[in-house]
Design an enzyme around this catalytic site. Structure first.
Site, PDB file in Angstrom:
ATOM      1  CG  HIS A 313      36.006 -45.047 -79.368  1.00  0.00           C
ATOM      2  ND1 HIS A 313      36.493 -43.911 -79.769  1.00  0.00           N
ATOM      3  CD2 HIS A 313      36.333 -45.356 -78.044  1.00  0.00           C
ATOM      4  CE1 HIS A 313      37.802 -43.880 -79.092  1.00  0.00           C
ATOM      5  NE2 HIS A 313      37.620 -44.767 -77.754  1.00  0.00           N
ATOM      6  CG  ASP A 370      35.522 -50.341 -71.742  1.00  0.00           C
ATOM      7  OD1 ASP A 370      36.492 -50.830 -71.252  1.00  0.00           O
ATOM      8  OD2 ASP A 370      35.502 -49.169 -72.123  1.00  0.00           O
TER       9      ASP A 370
HETATM   10  N1  CMC Z   1      24.018 -46.347 -77.409  1.00  0.00           N
HETATM   11  C1  CMC Z   1      23.408 -45.907 -77.955  1.00  0.00           C
HETATM   12  N2  CMC Z   1      23.308 -44.789 -78.720  1.00  0.00           N
HETATM   13  C2  CMC Z   1      24.628 -43.989 -78.996  1.00  0.00           C
HETATM   14  C3  CMC Z   1      25.737 -44.800 -78.096  1.00  0.00           C
HETATM   15  C4  CMC Z   1      25.318 -45.974 -77.265  1.00  0.00           C
HETATM   16  N3  CMC Z   1      26.447 -46.732 -76.764  1.00  0.00           N
HETATM   17  N4  CMC Z   1      26.815 -44.093 -78.348  1.00  0.00           N
HETATM   18  C5  CMC Z   1      26.547 -43.087 -79.258  1.00  0.00           C
HETATM   19  N5  CMC Z   1      25.177 -43.115 -79.362  1.00  0.00           N
HETATM   20  C6  CMC Z   1      24.425 -42.065 -80.124  1.00  0.00           C
HETATM   21  C7  CMC Z   1      24.058 -40.835 -79.403  1.00  0.00           C
HETATM   22  O1  CMC Z   1      22.843 -40.916 -78.867  1.00  0.00           O
HETATM   23  C8  CMC Z   1      24.261 -39.631 -80.542  1.00  0.00           C
HETATM   24  O2  CMC Z   1      22.842 -39.926 -81.254  1.00  0.00           O
HETATM   25  P1  CMC Z   1      22.256 -38.555 -81.720  1.00  0.00           P
HETATM   26  O3  CMC Z   1      23.325 -37.965 -82.835  1.00  0.00           O
HETATM   27  O4  CMC Z   1      21.053 -38.933 -82.510  1.00  0.00           O
HETATM   28  O5  CMC Z   1      22.492 -37.528 -80.753  1.00  0.00           O
HETATM   29  C9  CMC Z   1      25.336 -40.431 -81.562  1.00  0.00           C
HETATM   30  O6  CMC Z   1      25.433 -41.801 -81.172  1.00  0.00           O
HETATM   31  C10 CMC Z   1      26.739 -39.899 -81.425  1.00  0.00           C
HETATM   32  O7  CMC Z   1      27.017 -39.974 -80.025  1.00  0.00           O
HETATM   33  P2  CMC Z   1      27.786 -38.934 -79.159  1.00  0.00           P
HETATM   34  O8  CMC Z   1      27.475 -38.925 -77.734  1.00  0.00           O
HETATM   35  O9  CMC Z   1      27.480 -37.696 -79.671  1.00  0.00           O
HETATM   36  O10 CMC Z   1      29.459 -39.462 -79.296  1.00  0.00           O
HETATM   37  P3  CMC Z   1      30.594 -39.155 -78.293  1.00  0.00           P
HETATM   38  O11 CMC Z   1      31.663 -39.328 -79.402  1.00  0.00           O
HETATM   39  O12 CMC Z   1      30.267 -37.759 -77.918  1.00  0.00           O
HETATM   40  O13 CMC Z   1      30.373 -40.155 -77.709  1.00  0.00           O
HETATM   41  C11 CMC Z   1      31.165 -42.485 -76.329  1.00  0.00           C
HETATM   42  C12 CMC Z   1      31.231 -41.261 -77.460  1.00  0.00           C
HETATM   43  C13 CMC Z   1      31.892 -43.316 -76.243  1.00  0.00           C
HETATM   44  C14 CMC Z   1      30.849 -41.567 -74.915  1.00  0.00           C
HETATM   45  C15 CMC Z   1      29.296 -42.827 -76.587  1.00  0.00           C
HETATM   46  O14 CMC Z   1      29.429 -43.623 -77.641  1.00  0.00           O
HETATM   47  C16 CMC Z   1      29.001 -43.559 -75.313  1.00  0.00           C
HETATM   48  O15 CMC Z   1      28.600 -42.887 -74.437  1.00  0.00           O
HETATM   49  N6  CMC Z   1      29.184 -45.086 -75.162  1.00  0.00           N
HETATM   50  C17 CMC Z   1      28.867 -45.837 -74.265  1.00  0.00           C
HETATM   51  C18 CMC Z   1      29.930 -45.807 -73.143  1.00  0.00           C
HETATM   52  C19 CMC Z   1      31.272 -46.468 -73.471  1.00  0.00           C
HETATM   53  O16 CMC Z   1      31.093 -47.726 -74.047  1.00  0.00           O
HETATM   54  N7  CMC Z   1      32.518 -45.889 -73.299  1.00  0.00           N
HETATM   55  C20 CMC Z   1      33.565 -46.614 -73.691  1.00  0.00           C
HETATM   56  C21 CMC Z   1      34.411 -45.909 -74.639  1.00  0.00           C
HETATM   57  S1  CMC Z   1      35.735 -46.973 -75.093  1.00  0.00           S
HETATM   58  C22 CMC Z   1      36.859 -47.004 -73.613  1.00  0.00           C
HETATM   59  C23 CMC Z   1      37.388 -45.901 -73.457  1.00  0.00           C
HETATM   60  O17 CMC Z   1      38.340 -45.365 -74.231  1.00  0.00           O
HETATM   61  O18 CMC Z   1      37.230 -45.190 -72.358  1.00  0.00           O
END
Ligand code: CMC
Length: 435
Positions: A313, A370
């Site tokens: 998240h 989720d």
């Molecule tokens: N699985 C594997 N690696 C992950 C994941 C994951 N689910 N989420 C983040 N990472 C890694 C990502 O690759 C990155 O690694 P690095 O620093 O080496 O590049 C690091 O963790 C930080 O991730 P980010 O993408 O920079 O973080 P963000 O804040 O931009 O993204 C997120 C947050 C929710 C989009 C992401 O965690 C994700 O894609 N999760 C899966 C989708 C999901 O479950 N979404 C629902 C969110 S909760 C409901 C809502 O509010 O909508």
């Protein structure tokens, strides 16, 4: 509001290219990180700030929802989400978000009555559905039909009239379950079910989803309670992507129905509300606990775009407090329905393995809201394509309360970010035969 908030101190920004300094005021909210007020930065220095994804940017002042992602706190108007989920019902939470207070017994009755009076949709809207393919994704239908509300409810689109603003909010909260259930009924070829105004909000939604005209439908009170709790858990979540979309769309003065349609579009993406649908797809793909290590390895592989859906998240760097309640609700629903879902075993084992894995620990990736909701919805007989629609039904109150707060903020301005331009600066036009 921020324009009245006194600066607690200033920070000094020094431009190392010319030694010039500027004092920027620091504003302190009631809790949470202070913000550096950069509103005059461009005028005073000629610089913009650069923050794609808004990881360090507060876009507005708000009194609705507070999140401390490091410790896993979510509060609406000061009340902890787990206490609300345990003790309040969804309409009480709607009242809280819209008006700032939980209703007393009289106000509660009045509010329930006022919302209930708006549950039916204009009869003409039924025709709208026939224009969609039967296999259309219900989020596509939801987006279209909610946008079309502005063509049906002209008497609540004047955003400068506080009464019309309120009526549009009531209409959206009341009609969203009706519109969502109609999208589902349309996709399976069953007749639309009218709302039953003697039923509470969540029970009425289940009835519109599952009742058919040829037999009596009794709403299971445990499932109605679970649905109500799920609605509470999704009701609002601060300035997330869809809420920011609603605010940005609304900042130009667009009508609330159009703004909520924009929010629905943003919610649909798999990184946001679409994750609940994606989680179930992923769990199905994993299929068996023995396959989990391979999927965890894929999620950790930098060269593989796969991510563990339902994990991570932007704000929570700890257990998402909504996920905890969701997990409990999941067990309750499965027990009530006597469902032994092997996907729950896969989910629990996946959570266990991921939470012991160095990659997930180091990046602070925990299950989010989720992760368990899809298993609950599946047990209730709700198809995967409807999962994000349910999220939208619940989030509507958050979107419209945030929209209202923005419109009522005297310092409100059209949202207009700037950019770091890296394209070609200028070149002469070349006629087509010379290109
Ligand atoms: N699985 C594997 N690696 C992950 C994941 C994951 N689910 N989420 C983040 N990472 C890694 C990502 O690759 C990155 O690694 P690095 O620093 O080496 O590049 C690091 O963790 C930080 O991730 P980010 O993408 O920079 O973080 P963000 O804040 O931009 O993204 C997120 C947050 C929710 C989009 C992401 O965690 C994700 O894609 N999760 C899966 C989708 C999901 O479950 N979404 C629902 C969110 S909760 C409901 C809502 O509010 O909508």
């Amino acid at each position: 509001m921020a324009h009245n908030t006194k600066a607690s101190h200033t920070v000094t920004l020094t431009d190392n290219s010319n030694g010039k300094t500027i004092e920027l005021p620091v504003l302190q909210g009631s809790i949470g990180p202070s913000v550096i007020d950069i509103r005059k930065l461009y005028a005073d220095t000629g610089y913009f700030t650069y923050d794609p994804g808004f990881t360090s940017t507060g876009s507005c002042e708000s009194t609705l929802t507070y999140i401390d992602g490091d410790v896993g706190i979510l509060r609406h108007r000061g009340y902890a989400i787990d206490e609300l989920a345990e003790n309040a019902d969804f309409l009480e939470v709607c009242h809280l978000l819209l008006y700032g207070e939980l209703p007393n017994a009289t106000d509660k009755k009045q509010f329930e009555n006022d919302i209930t009076m708006h549950t039916m949709v204009h009869e003409q809207m039924r025709n709208f559905y026939n224009g969609f393919r039967r296999d259309a994704h219900p989020m596509a239908i939801l987006c279209g039909v909610v946008g079309a509300m502005s063509a049906f409810y002209h008497d609540s689109t004047d955003i400068n009239d506080p009464n019309q603003r309120l009526i549009s909010a009531y209409r959206l909260i009341a009609k969203m379950p009706t519109i969502a259930a109609m999208a589902y009924k349309y996709s399976i070829g069953q007749p639309f079910q009218y709302p039953q105004n003697d039923l509470p909000y969540a029970a009425n939604f289940l009835s519109m989803m599952f009742a058919v005209p040829c037999q009596k439908y009794e709403v299971n009170p445990i499932l109605a309670k679970a649905m109500d709790r799920i609605l509470i858990l999704h009701a609002d979540h601060e300035q997330n992507a869809s809420t920011s979309t609603v605010r940005l769309a609304g900042s130009s003065g667009a009508n609330p129905f159009a703004c909520i349609a924009a929010g629905i579009a943003s919610l649909w993406g798999p990184a946001h509300g679409g994750a609940n649908e994606a989680v179930l797809k992923m769990l199905n793909e994993i299929g068996d606990v023995k396959n989990i290590p391979a999927f965890v390895a894929k999620a950790k592989d930098k060269d593989d775009p796969f991510r563990l859906m339902g994990f991570g998240h932007r704000v929570y760097k700890n257990y998402d407090p909504r996920a905890k309640v969701m997990q409990e609700t999941c067990h309750e629903v499965l027990k009530e329905l006597n469902v032994q879902d092997p996907l729950l075993d896969v989910a629990q084992e996946l959570e266990r393995i991921a939470r012991e894995d160095e990659y997930f620990i180091e990046k602070k990736l925990y299950p989010n809201v989720d992760f368990y909701s899809g298993i609950i919805f599946k047990a209730m007989g709700i198809p995967e394509s409807m999962f994000t629609v349910l999220f939208a039904v619940a989030r509507t109150v958050g979107w419209i309360a945030q929209w209202k707060e923005m419109i009522e903020d005297p310092s409100q301005k059209i949202g207009r970010p700037r950019q770091l331009f890296t394209g070609i600066i200028e070149r002469p036009f070349v006629p087509v035969d010379k290109r």
